[in-house]
Enzyme design. Structure first.
Site, PDB file in Angstrom:
ATOM      1  N   ASN A   9       0.893  -1.193   0.075  1.00  0.00           N
ATOM      2  CA  ASN A   9       0.021   0.007  -0.182  1.00  0.00           C
ATOM      3  C   ASN A   9       1.035   1.248  -0.114  1.00  0.00           C
ATOM      4  O   ASN A   9       1.556   1.504   1.039  1.00  0.00           O
ATOM      5  CB  ASN A   9      -0.833  -0.024   1.265  1.00  0.00           C
ATOM      6  CG  ASN A   9      -1.729   1.246   1.416  1.00  0.00           C
ATOM      7  OD1 ASN A   9      -1.930   2.087   0.514  1.00  0.00           O
ATOM      8  ND2 ASN A   9      -2.215   1.322   2.485  1.00  0.00           N
ATOM      9  N   LYS A  11       0.166   4.332  -0.197  1.00  0.00           N
ATOM     10  CA  LYS A  11      -0.344   5.270   0.277  1.00  0.00           C
ATOM     11  C   LYS A  11      -0.299   6.803  -0.484  1.00  0.00           C
ATOM     12  O   LYS A  11      -0.408   6.599  -1.636  1.00  0.00           O
ATOM     13  CB  LYS A  11       0.216   5.735   1.678  1.00  0.00           C
ATOM     14  CG  LYS A  11      -0.243   4.350   2.665  1.00  0.00           C
ATOM     15  CD  LYS A  11       0.071   4.482   4.116  1.00  0.00           C
ATOM     16  CE  LYS A  11       0.255   3.348   4.790  1.00  0.00           C
ATOM     17  NZ  LYS A  11      -0.176   3.512   6.365  1.00  0.00           N
ATOM     18  N   HIS A  95      -9.682   0.881   5.182  1.00  0.00           N
ATOM     19  CA  HIS A  95      -8.433   0.779   5.657  1.00  0.00           C
ATOM     20  C   HIS A  95      -8.512   1.912   6.956  1.00  0.00           C
ATOM     21  O   HIS A  95      -9.165   2.910   6.883  1.00  0.00           O
ATOM     22  CB  HIS A  95      -7.278   1.480   4.717  1.00  0.00           C
ATOM     23  CG  HIS A  95      -5.884   1.821   5.461  1.00  0.00           C
ATOM     24  ND1 HIS A  95      -5.216   2.668   6.094  1.00  0.00           N
ATOM     25  CD2 HIS A  95      -4.735   0.777   5.242  1.00  0.00           C
ATOM     26  CE1 HIS A  95      -4.279   2.365   6.390  1.00  0.00           C
ATOM     27  NE2 HIS A  95      -4.024   1.233   5.897  1.00  0.00           N
ATOM     28  N   GLU A  97      -6.796   4.246   8.095  1.00  0.00           N
ATOM     29  CA  GLU A  97      -6.800   5.881   7.623  1.00  0.00           C
ATOM     30  C   GLU A  97      -8.042   6.619   7.227  1.00  0.00           C
ATOM     31  O   GLU A  97      -8.397   7.434   7.347  1.00  0.00           O
ATOM     32  CB  GLU A  97      -5.589   5.909   6.848  1.00  0.00           C
ATOM     33  CG  GLU A  97      -4.260   5.662   7.809  1.00  0.00           C
ATOM     34  CD  GLU A  97      -3.125   5.229   6.876  1.00  0.00           C
ATOM     35  OE1 GLU A  97      -3.127   5.339   5.649  1.00  0.00           O
ATOM     36  OE2 GLU A  97      -1.894   4.773   7.497  1.00  0.00           O
ATOM     37  N   GLU A 167      -5.613  -5.427  10.553  1.00  0.00           N
ATOM     38  CA  GLU A 167      -4.338  -4.440  10.683  1.00  0.00           C
ATOM     39  C   GLU A 167      -4.816  -3.846  12.077  1.00  0.00           C
ATOM     40  O   GLU A 167      -5.451  -2.923  11.907  1.00  0.00           O
ATOM     41  CB  GLU A 167      -4.414  -3.663   9.487  1.00  0.00           C
ATOM     42  CG  GLU A 167      -4.296  -3.969   8.269  1.00  0.00           C
ATOM     43  CD  GLU A 167      -3.718  -3.038   7.540  1.00  0.00           C
ATOM     44  OE1 GLU A 167      -2.447  -3.296   6.849  1.00  0.00           O
ATOM     45  OE2 GLU A 167      -4.403  -1.843   7.340  1.00  0.00           O
ATOM     46  N   GLY A 173       2.172   1.978  10.794  1.00  0.00           N
ATOM     47  CA  GLY A 173       3.028   2.807  10.896  1.00  0.00           C
ATOM     48  C   GLY A 173       3.720   3.324  11.949  1.00  0.00           C
ATOM     49  O   GLY A 173       4.383   4.513  12.035  1.00  0.00           O
ATOM     50  N   SER A 213       3.221  -2.539  10.407  1.00  0.00           N
ATOM     51  CA  SER A 213       4.731  -2.396  10.466  1.00  0.00           C
ATOM     52  C   SER A 213       5.606  -3.881  10.033  1.00  0.00           C
ATOM     53  O   SER A 213       6.513  -4.237  10.632  1.00  0.00           O
ATOM     54  CB  SER A 213       5.225  -1.999  12.065  1.00  0.00           C
ATOM     55  OG  SER A 213       4.793  -0.683  12.346  1.00  0.00           O
TER      56      SER A 213
HETATM   57  C1  PEP Z   1      -0.977  -0.122   5.919  1.00  0.00           C
HETATM   58  O1  PEP Z   1      -0.915   1.203   5.587  1.00  0.00           O
HETATM   59  O2  PEP Z   1      -1.736  -0.843   5.622  1.00  0.00           O
HETATM   60  C2  PEP Z   1       0.232  -0.549   6.988  1.00  0.00           C
HETATM   61  C3  PEP Z   1       0.196  -1.911   7.429  1.00  0.00           C
HETATM   62  O3  PEP Z   1       1.255   0.165   7.112  1.00  0.00           O
HETATM   63  P1  PEP Z   1       2.650  -0.179   7.635  1.00  0.00           P
HETATM   64  O4  PEP Z   1       3.028  -1.411   7.150  1.00  0.00           O
HETATM   65  O5  PEP Z   1       3.647   0.912   7.410  1.00  0.00           O
HETATM   66  O6  PEP Z   1       2.463  -0.316   9.304  1.00  0.00           O
END
Ligand code: PEP
Length: 252
Positions: A9, A11, A95, A97, A167, A173, A213
């Site tokens: 992803n 972003k 997601h 976000e 997630e 992040g 992460s």
């Molecule tokens: C994500 O944006 O779905 C995500 C898991 O980000 P990160 O790997 O940076 O934690």
């Protein structure tokens, strides 16, 4: 056996030229990987160029979001129909976000899952608890509510076009990863919930990705868990040198 899927992803990162350069690197680095589905999710503005660059390769293209209508007066929005037209096979929905920054709720996410799957695309449905919810012992309640509400009215047949991404919000992040054990526990819970909703065959076939992460040094432990069928990767998907080893650890 479920085939692993690793999705990047990107972003709100990368110009068109940067996105094409990254995908060209991935094509080279992952040329010998035939047993993992690899998907990239660039920004809307780079979708067409990336679709062209990956044409004829096994790499899959995902959009990061969509609007749950086919066409119409929805200024600034993009429908699954238009995403399919540009070459997408997957759309990320729900997601954290989008839930947090844009106040997207489960009923709206449910409309997106319906719209994406109606178009024949795969919905990558993200669910996950906040740290506050985990600390209050509410993780499973939150996951159950998100899954039940986001998948309301989706038939077992349509579930073939749904992928779940667990997630935990506190791991996105932040550099904090759920331990392999914590992740497996949540994935097992989700699979059991899906068994109750849609039966054994659907629960056994559906892919449940872990996101939060994921890096080269924790991917192996996570991807070796029984109910973890791949990863949704944010930060570590922005450079081929970081993303490639994660994909390779998804090999059987
Ligand atoms: C994500 O944006 O779905 C995500 C898991 O980000 P990160 O790997 O940076 O934690």
């Amino acid at each position: 056996m479920r085939r692993k899927l690793v999705a990047g992803n990107w972003k709100m990162h990368k110009t068109v030229a940067e996105a094409v350069a990254l995908v060209n690197e991935l094509k080279k680095e992952l040329a010998d990987v035939t047993d993992v589905d690899v998907v990239v999710a660039p920004v809307f503005t780079a979708l067409a160029a990336v679709a062209k660059a990956i044409d004829g390769t096994p790499l899959g293209l995902a959009a990061q979001n969509c609007y749950p209508e086919v066409t119409g007066a929805f200024t600034g929005e993009v429908s699954p129909t238009l995403l399919k037209d540009v070459g997408c096979r997957y759309v990320i929905v729900g997601h954290s976000e989008r839930r947090r920054i844009f106040q997207e709720a489960d009923d709206f996410i449910n409309r997106k899952v319906r719209a994406v799957t109606a178009e024949g695309l795969q919905a990558i449905l993200c669910v996950g608890e906040t740290l506050e919810e985990r600390d209050a012992g509410k993780t499973f309640d939150i996951l159950a509510a998100q899954i039940e509400n986001s998948l309301r009215g989706i038939s077992a047949a349509t579930m073939e076009r749904v992928i779940i991404a667990y997630e935990p919000v506190w791991a996105i992040g932040t550099g904090k990863t759920a331990t392999a054990c914590q992740a497996q526990e949540a994935h097992r819970f989700l699979r059991e919930l899906l068994r109750k909703m849609h039966g054994v065959a659907t629960a056994a076939a559906i892919r449940i990705l872990y996101g939060g992460s994921v890096k080269a040094d924790n991917a192996a432990a996570l991807l070796s868990q029984e109910d973890i069928d791949g990863a949704l990767v944010g930060g570590a998907s922005l450079m081929a040198a970081d993303f490639t080893p994660i994909v390779k650890q998804g090999r059987n």
